[in-house]
Design a protein around this motif. Structure first.
Motif, PDB file in Angstrom:
ATOM      1  N   GLU A  43       0.857  -1.181   0.000  1.00  0.00           N
ATOM      2  CA  GLU A  43       0.000   0.000   0.000  1.00  0.00           C
ATOM      3  C   GLU A  43       0.897   1.236   0.000  1.00  0.00           C
ATOM      4  OE1 GLU A  43      -2.351   0.606   3.608  1.00  0.00           O
ATOM      5  OE2 GLU A  43      -0.753  -0.231   4.840  1.00  0.00           O
ATOM      6  N   PRO A  46       2.226   7.418   3.917  1.00  0.00           N
ATOM      7  CA  PRO A  46       2.946   8.677   4.053  1.00  0.00           C
ATOM      8  C   PRO A  46       3.866   8.679   5.272  1.00  0.00           C
ATOM      9  CG  PRO A  46       0.686   8.931   4.839  1.00  0.00           C
ATOM     10  CD  PRO A  46       0.864   7.489   4.469  1.00  0.00           C
ATOM     11  N   LEU A  47       5.056   9.236   5.120  1.00  0.00           N
ATOM     12  CA  LEU A  47       5.975   9.429   6.245  1.00  0.00           C
ATOM     13  C   LEU A  47       6.615  10.812   6.094  1.00  0.00           C
ATOM     14  CD1 LEU A  47       7.741   5.935   6.247  1.00  0.00           C
ATOM     15  CD2 LEU A  47       6.042   6.724   7.914  1.00  0.00           C
ATOM     16  N   ILE A  62      11.708   8.474   9.602  1.00  0.00           N
ATOM     17  CA  ILE A  62      11.703   7.773  10.886  1.00  0.00           C
ATOM     18  C   ILE A  62      10.305   7.219  11.060  1.00  0.00           C
ATOM     19  CG2 ILE A  62      11.882   8.028  13.380  1.00  0.00           C
ATOM     20  CD1 ILE A  62      13.851  10.339  12.857  1.00  0.00           C
ATOM     21  N   VAL A  66       3.817  -0.139  13.346  1.00  0.00           N
ATOM     22  CA  VAL A  66       2.487  -0.227  13.960  1.00  0.00           C
ATOM     23  C   VAL A  66       1.584  -1.221  13.258  1.00  0.00           C
ATOM     24  CG1 VAL A  66       2.475   2.112  14.915  1.00  0.00           C
ATOM     25  CG2 VAL A  66       1.673   1.751  12.582  1.00  0.00           C
ATOM     26  N   MET A 211      -1.339  17.204  10.920  1.00  0.00           N
ATOM     27  CA  MET A 211      -2.400  16.203  10.856  1.00  0.00           C
ATOM     28  C   MET A 211      -1.973  15.008  10.006  1.00  0.00           C
ATOM     29  SD  MET A 211      -4.476  17.581  12.839  1.00  0.00           S
ATOM     30  CE  MET A 211      -5.972  16.614  12.671  1.00  0.00           C
ATOM     31  N   PRO A 213      -4.087  12.147   8.656  1.00  0.00           N
ATOM     32  CA  PRO A 213      -5.194  11.257   8.270  1.00  0.00           C
ATOM     33  C   PRO A 213      -4.728  10.218   7.253  1.00  0.00           C
ATOM     34  CG  PRO A 213      -5.359  13.315   7.093  1.00  0.00           C
ATOM     35  CD  PRO A 213      -4.226  13.472   8.053  1.00  0.00           C
ATOM     36  N   SER A 257      -9.815   8.195  11.428  1.00  0.00           N
ATOM     37  CA  SER A 257      -8.550   7.468  11.351  1.00  0.00           C
ATOM     38  C   SER A 257      -8.742   5.980  11.653  1.00  0.00           C
ATOM     39  CB  SER A 257      -7.516   8.083  12.293  1.00  0.00           C
ATOM     40  OG  SER A 257      -7.845   7.775  13.630  1.00  0.00           O
TER      41      SER A 257
HETATM   42  C1  LIG Z   1       1.486  13.368   6.547  1.00  0.00           C
HETATM   43  C2  LIG Z   1       1.786  12.164   7.385  1.00  0.00           C
HETATM   44  C3  LIG Z   1       3.031  12.002   7.926  1.00  0.00           C
HETATM   45  C4  LIG Z   1       3.340  10.887   8.691  1.00  0.00           C
HETATM   46  N1  LIG Z   1       4.600  10.771   9.192  1.00  0.00           N
HETATM   47  C5  LIG Z   1       4.931   9.688   9.912  1.00  0.00           C
HETATM   48  C6  LIG Z   1       6.266   9.516  10.411  1.00  0.00           C
HETATM   49  O1  LIG Z   1       7.140  10.333  10.150  1.00  0.00           O
HETATM   50  N2  LIG Z   1       6.541   8.422  11.149  1.00  0.00           N
HETATM   51  C7  LIG Z   1       5.585   7.482  11.420  1.00  0.00           C
HETATM   52  O2  LIG Z   1       5.904   6.512  12.089  1.00  0.00           O
HETATM   53  N3  LIG Z   1       4.321   7.605  10.960  1.00  0.00           N
HETATM   54  C8  LIG Z   1       3.968   8.683  10.207  1.00  0.00           C
HETATM   55  N4  LIG Z   1       2.693   8.794   9.718  1.00  0.00           N
HETATM   56  C9  LIG Z   1       1.728   7.718   9.981  1.00  0.00           C
HETATM   57  C10 LIG Z   1       1.994   6.496   9.068  1.00  0.00           C
HETATM   58  O3  LIG Z   1       1.648   6.816   7.739  1.00  0.00           O
HETATM   59  C11 LIG Z   1       1.192   5.279   9.529  1.00  0.00           C
HETATM   60  O4  LIG Z   1       1.650   4.908  10.777  1.00  0.00           O
HETATM   61  C12 LIG Z   1       1.345   4.096   8.578  1.00  0.00           C
HETATM   62  O5  LIG Z   1       0.629   4.341   7.393  1.00  0.00           O
HETATM   63  C13 LIG Z   1       0.847   2.824   9.211  1.00  0.00           C
HETATM   64  O6  LIG Z   1       0.869   1.769   8.256  1.00  0.00           O
HETATM   65  P1  LIG Z   1       0.805   0.240   8.699  1.00  0.00           P
HETATM   66  O7  LIG Z   1       0.313  -0.554   7.541  1.00  0.00           O
HETATM   67  O8  LIG Z   1       2.093  -0.177   9.250  1.00  0.00           O
HETATM   68  O9  LIG Z   1      -0.241   0.200   9.880  1.00  0.00           O
HETATM   69  P2  LIG Z   1      -1.805  -0.028   9.868  1.00  0.00           P
HETATM   70  O10 LIG Z   1      -2.116  -1.098  10.824  1.00  0.00           O
HETATM   71  O11 LIG Z   1      -2.288  -0.191   8.466  1.00  0.00           O
HETATM   72  O12 LIG Z   1      -2.352   1.361  10.387  1.00  0.00           O
HETATM   73  C14 LIG Z   1      -2.199   1.848  11.705  1.00  0.00           C
HETATM   74  C15 LIG Z   1      -2.837   3.215  11.759  1.00  0.00           C
HETATM   75  O13 LIG Z   1      -2.095   4.096  10.925  1.00  0.00           O
HETATM   76  C16 LIG Z   1      -2.960   4.924  10.188  1.00  0.00           C
HETATM   77  N5  LIG Z   1      -2.810   4.636   8.748  1.00  0.00           N
HETATM   78  C17 LIG Z   1      -3.020   3.457   8.111  1.00  0.00           C
HETATM   79  N6  LIG Z   1      -2.853   3.574   6.781  1.00  0.00           N
HETATM   80  C18 LIG Z   1      -2.528   4.865   6.571  1.00  0.00           C
HETATM   81  C19 LIG Z   1      -2.250   5.620   5.404  1.00  0.00           C
HETATM   82  N7  LIG Z   1      -2.284   5.079   4.167  1.00  0.00           N
HETATM   83  N8  LIG Z   1      -1.986   6.937   5.540  1.00  0.00           N
HETATM   84  C20 LIG Z   1      -1.946   7.511   6.773  1.00  0.00           C
HETATM   85  N9  LIG Z   1      -2.201   6.853   7.911  1.00  0.00           N
HETATM   86  C21 LIG Z   1      -2.503   5.542   7.812  1.00  0.00           C
HETATM   87  C22 LIG Z   1      -4.375   4.618  10.627  1.00  0.00           C
HETATM   88  O14 LIG Z   1      -4.782   5.537  11.600  1.00  0.00           O
HETATM   89  C23 LIG Z   1      -4.262   3.232  11.163  1.00  0.00           C
HETATM   90  O15 LIG Z   1      -5.235   2.937  12.133  1.00  0.00           O
HETATM   91  C24 LIG Z   1       2.352   9.915   8.953  1.00  0.00           C
HETATM   92  C25 LIG Z   1       1.084  10.074   8.402  1.00  0.00           C
HETATM   93  C26 LIG Z   1       0.793  11.183   7.631  1.00  0.00           C
HETATM   94  C27 LIG Z   1      -0.558  11.348   7.019  1.00  0.00           C
END
Ligand SMILES: Cc1cc2nc3c(=O)[nH]c(=O)nc-3n(C[C@H](O)[C@H](O)[C@H](O)COP(=O)(O)OP(=O)(O)OC[C@H]3O[C@@H](n4cnc5c(N)ncnc54)[C@H](O)[C@@H]3O)c2cc1C
Ligand SMILES: Cc1cc2nc3c(=O)[nH]c(=O)nc-3n(C[C@H](O)[C@H](O)[C@H](O)COP(=O)(O)OP(=O)(O)OC[C@H]3O[C@@H](n4cnc5c(N)ncnc54)[C@H](O)[C@@H]3O)c2cc1C
Ligand code: SF4
Ligand code: SF4
Ligand code: FES
Ligand SMILES: [Mg+2]
Lengths: 282, 464
Positions: A43, A46-47, A62, A66, A211, A213, A257
């Motif tokens: 998938e 974003p980071l 970084i 999760v 934010m 999302p 979220s």
């Molecule tokens: C602009 C932005 C910047 C971010 N920067 C960081 C960062 O620097 N470091 C970091 O650890 N995390 C960051 N995140 C969050 C990171 O994108 C999610 O932790 C990650 O997508 C989780 O994916 P997963 O499949 O491992 O976990 P999952 O089990 O799929 O998801 C865990 C939680 O992460 C969130 N998430 C899931 N999919 C997405 C997605 N496609 N986009 C955004 N959030 C999602 C949801 O709230 C979900 O419940 C950022 C998010 C955004 C929107």
């Protein structure tokens, strides 16, 4: 393909990765993010761009492990490559013109707050950084944060580092002691940012929140990242990710979220089993 | 002697009760016998009225004559003269308002199945044809194309054929635009789109994905890098919302999010990591192709009940007739003259109901369509747990907001000279949905073609 040229574990669940992406490194600014895809079945996640080096053409991310995608990401090592890496997305943070700022990071949010503190500090703003963690074993980036601010306040929920309390207690204390902040930047879990705004709004101290999302494309096409700010619909990927904390509807964002929660948990469980199988057979 | 059969030769299709549970293509395509039979219905009219209905002027009777003779490769080469994505157009063009609407056979009975024949010929070529992908010798001039949708790909293909060194910059991780992320697999298999893109690459077109122009590079920098002209084909990907209460509830999606998860990210396949939208009782709002695609995708994801809510009457629906027919066969429930007024949630903020009001047709509006007006007091509630908003898309704002001096109108459409596709910036051309607002594949291709000709003239003129 985008080569991983550095990887460092920060704590049990957080990792720093340096990725070769010269075009992005040339343009990146604090507050912007990338979207990556690990492999063909992956998938898009974003980071935040935690750091960049225009000379070597690299981007530092970084992440906290999760769920499925961050687990898969964490399997990759230096020398491996990411399939897709796109950015710099979002608007850069607007940090000019402040005298005294509190930059607040919650857990993994510190990774995102750190570059903001650094940028403010470099512009000559006096910066207090308040970083909160559950306990002292998971504190990350302590040296980096210290170098990026004037005073670092490290808080732990359980007090295991000697400073017990939430980031909001340190913030309130500083404000009451006359810190005179004209800017607060809060980055971390949604509930933490909501709590910070709870402190700053009554005192009318400008508060920027970052934010996060759920996103797919990051270009304003899917509308999945929409949130309500000041009663209007905004797309975090193009209008943000930074917004005026006073205006954000946090409750709505928190609910949204969790949209894919069941499916995400199921996938994370399966991935964990797969990893454990792999470890057993190795 | 032409075949005077009044109806089109029927198209083999998956049975509705079978196909509504899978993502395989609905229409299975003609066999050679069927294609010949249909081709023989063409009267080979001297004045070729059908051609005037095709935005790219496919030489319709000529190619059909070859089909009738079993000369499929020859037929293909004729189509290819003016249409660079025939396998796509044969499947998704709204033929009933374009080529086929002008066919004389339609006066008494059904028109010739031009789209079906075009599809047959392209599919035959993909299977049996030998592509002698001849790279034209380079003329040393570089052109940048922004966006790999049908307009950008057509412009790129035409320029490459003239010897230009063409680079396509695409924001997403795959090329194809709406053909990849919007239109579902069961209507347009992604493998077919990919083959068309691979064919372009074989001709020397370079495609760079993961490049969001306006962010990673700006148009001025493209000129600095030696590109002598830039084409903008960034499409209309910005989803519109209704601005009614409840649109932020968990369970409300734009059609783009709903479809992107399934098409681009392949969420319907168990071995892909993107979660699909959870569906049980679904309301899709809108009456265009996008709404039909969302409704039929919802069924395939396992929804028990799918409603389409459309505020005008059935005859006014902009969707292709064939798709409406297919949707009905598959069990989509249509609620015409029905407009949503708000979405209601439960105590956790999840969608629970959509409240609608019944409409009646009033006076014709500016577009000539009778305007729907509310019937006071006719409100009712429909219980659903998922609402998909498919009321249209606007041009992507990113390029506009990052390019100095690029003129756009109040709707966000890039302003061009309609003949040359020239924008307000020297050397910058634009076409497709970015210019017209959401329209059709073939119009986007027509615009891309016109732009390629102008770009050629511009560069050749400059270098005289
Ligand atoms: C602009 C932005 C910047 C971010 N920067 C960081 C960062 O620097 N470091 C970091 O650890 N995390 C960051 N995140 C969050 C990171 O994108 C999610 O932790 C990650 O997508 C989780 O994916 P997963 O499949 O491992 O976990 P999952 O089990 O799929 O998801 C865990 C939680 O992460 C969130 N998430 C899931 N999919 C997405 C997605 N496609 N986009 C955004 N959030 C999602 C949801 O709230 C979900 O419940 C950022 C998010 C955004 C929107
Ligand atoms: C669900 C759906 C169903 C449809 N069904 C039909 C149908 O049956 N028949 C029909 O004729 N038409 C149909 N259409 C309309 C048709 O798909 C569009 O009119 C057509 O795709 C427009 O082509 P385009 O090249 O202008 O743009 P698009 O296909 O939108 O492609 C634009 C491309 O540009 C990229 N891009 C955007 N911004 C940037 C940037 N800043 N930098 C780099 N790249 C960028 C996008 O990612 C995208 O890939 C449908 C549309 C949708 C959404
Ligand atoms: S391209 Fe479309 S309009 Fe033209 S002949 Fe083919 S199906 Fe008809
Ligand atoms: S108008 Fe119809 S019958 Fe006449 S040439 Fe065209 S397709 Fe054939
Ligand atoms: S992530 Fe798709 S619109 Fe923001
Ligand atoms: Mg995930």
């Amino acid at each position: 393909m985008f080569q991983i040229v550095g990887k460092r574990k920060l704590n049990d669940s957080m990792t720093l990765m340096v990725v070769e992406a010269p075009f992005i490194a040339k343009k990146a600014k604090p507050g912007q993010f990338i979207i990556l895809r690990v492999d063909e079945h992956g998938e898009r996640i974003p980071l935040t761009i935690a750091d960049y080096d225009r000379k070597t053409g690299t981007i530092t991310i970084i992440y906290q492990v999760v769920g499925k995608t961050t687990m898969k990401l964490d399997q990759l090592q230096e020398g491996d490559a990411l399939l897709d890496f796109v950015g710099p997305l979002g608007k850069p943070s607007e940090l000019e013109g402040y005298h005294r700022a509190a930059v607040i990071g919650g857990g993994a949010g510190c990774a995102i707050a750190w570059p903001q503190a650094k940028a403010l500090h470099q512009m000559g703003t006096k910066v207090d950084m308040i970083a909160g963690f559950r306990n002292k074993d998971i504190i990350i980036l302590e040296d980096e944060m210290r170098a990026a601010c004037d005073n670092l306040y490290l808080m732990t929920d359980d007090g295991s580092n000697g400073h017990k309390g939430f980031v909001t207690s340190a913030l309130e204390e500083n404000i009451n002691n006359g810190a005179g902040y004209d800017l607060v930047v809060a980055i971390g879990p949604l509930v933490m940012m909501r709590a910070v705004v709870g402190v700053t709004k009554p005192k009318n101290i400008k508060t920027i929140v970052s934010m996060n999302p759920i996103m797919i494309d990051g270009t304003g096409m899917c509308g999945g990242c929409r949130l309500t700010v000041g009663g209007k619909t905004k797309f975090a990927c193009v209008d943000g990710p930074d917004f005026d904390g006073f205006e954000v509807d946090f409750d709505e964002t928190i609910r949204r979220s969790h949209t894919y929660y069941d499916e995400e948990r199921r996938m994370a469980r399966e991935e964990k089993c797969k990893l454990m199988e792999g470890a057993k057979n190795a | 002697m032409p075949n005077m059969q009044q109806k089109k030769t029927p198209m083999p299709e998956q049975a509705p009760e079978v196909r509504c549970h899978n993502f395989a293509e609905v229409a299975e395509g003609y066999t050679e016998e069927m294609a010949k039979n249909e081709a023989q219905r063409c009267l080979n009219c001297k004045n070729k009225p059908c051609v005037s209905g095709c935005p790219v002027g496919v030489h319709i009777p000529d190619f059909i004559a070859h089909v009738a003779n079993g000369e499929y490769e020859k037929a293909f080469q004729i189509i290819k003269l003016t249409n660079s994505l025939p396998a796509v157009c044969g499947r998704v063009c709204p033929q009933e308002t374009q080529c086929e609407s002008k066919c004389v056979r339609g006066l008494k009975g059904e028109p010739v199945g031009i789209g079906r024949l075009e599809r047959f010929v392209s599919d035959w070529h993909m299977k049996h044809g030998t592509e002698e992908s001849t790279k034209v010798p380079s003329n040393g001039h570089k052109v940048a194309i922004i966006g790999a949708g049908p307009s950008g790909l057509t412009c790129a293909g035409d320029l490459a054929a003239k010897g230009y060194q063409v680079t396509v910059f695409e924001a997403l991780h795959v090329a194809g635009g709406v053909l990849m992320y919007g239109i579902p697999q069961f209507r347009l298999p992604k493998e077919i789109v990919q083959k068309e893109i691979d064919a372009l690459k074989a001709k020397g077109v370079e495609v760079k994905t993961d490049m969001v122009i306006g962010k990673v590079l700006e148009i001025d920098e493209l000129f600095d890098m030696g590109y002598e002209a830039v084409f903008i084909g960034t499409g209309a990907g910005l989803p519109n919302f209704m601005n009614i209460p409840g649109e932020a509830l968990v369970g409300t999606y734009s059609a783009n999010e709903f479809l992107t998860r399934v098409n681009l990210m392949k969420a319907y396949k168990p071995d892909y990591d993107t979660p699909a939208v959870p569906v049980h009782k679904v309301a899709v709002i809108g009456g265009g192709n996008v709404a039909m695609d969302a409704a039929r995708t919802a069924l395939r994801l396992g929804a028990e009940e799918v409603h389409v809510l459309y505020r005008r009457a059935e005859e006014q629906m902009p969707a292709r007739r064939e798709e409406v027919h297919h949707a009905k066969e598959e069990g989509v429930i249509f609620n015409f003259l029905t407009a949503p007024v708000r979405i209601l949630g439960d105590d956790k903020g999840h969608v629970q109901e959509v409240e609608c009001v019944k409409m009646q047709l009033g006076e014709p509006d500016a577009s000539g369509r009778r305007r729907p007006v509310e019937i006071p007091g006719s409100n009712f509630k429909q219980s659903v747990d998922c609402v998909v908003v498919a009321i249209g898309n606007s041009p992507n704002p990113l390029i506009r907001s990052t390019t100095k001096g690029l003129e756009a109108n109040h709707k966000g459409c890039v302003v061009v000279d309609e003949e040359t596709m020239k924008t307000s910036r020297e050397g910058v051309y634009a076409a497709g949905d970015a210019v017209s607002g959401a329209a059709t594949v073939i119009l986007a291709m027509g615009g891309g073609k016109a732009a390629a000709n102008s770009i050629d003239a511009f560069i050749q003129g400059k270098n005289k």
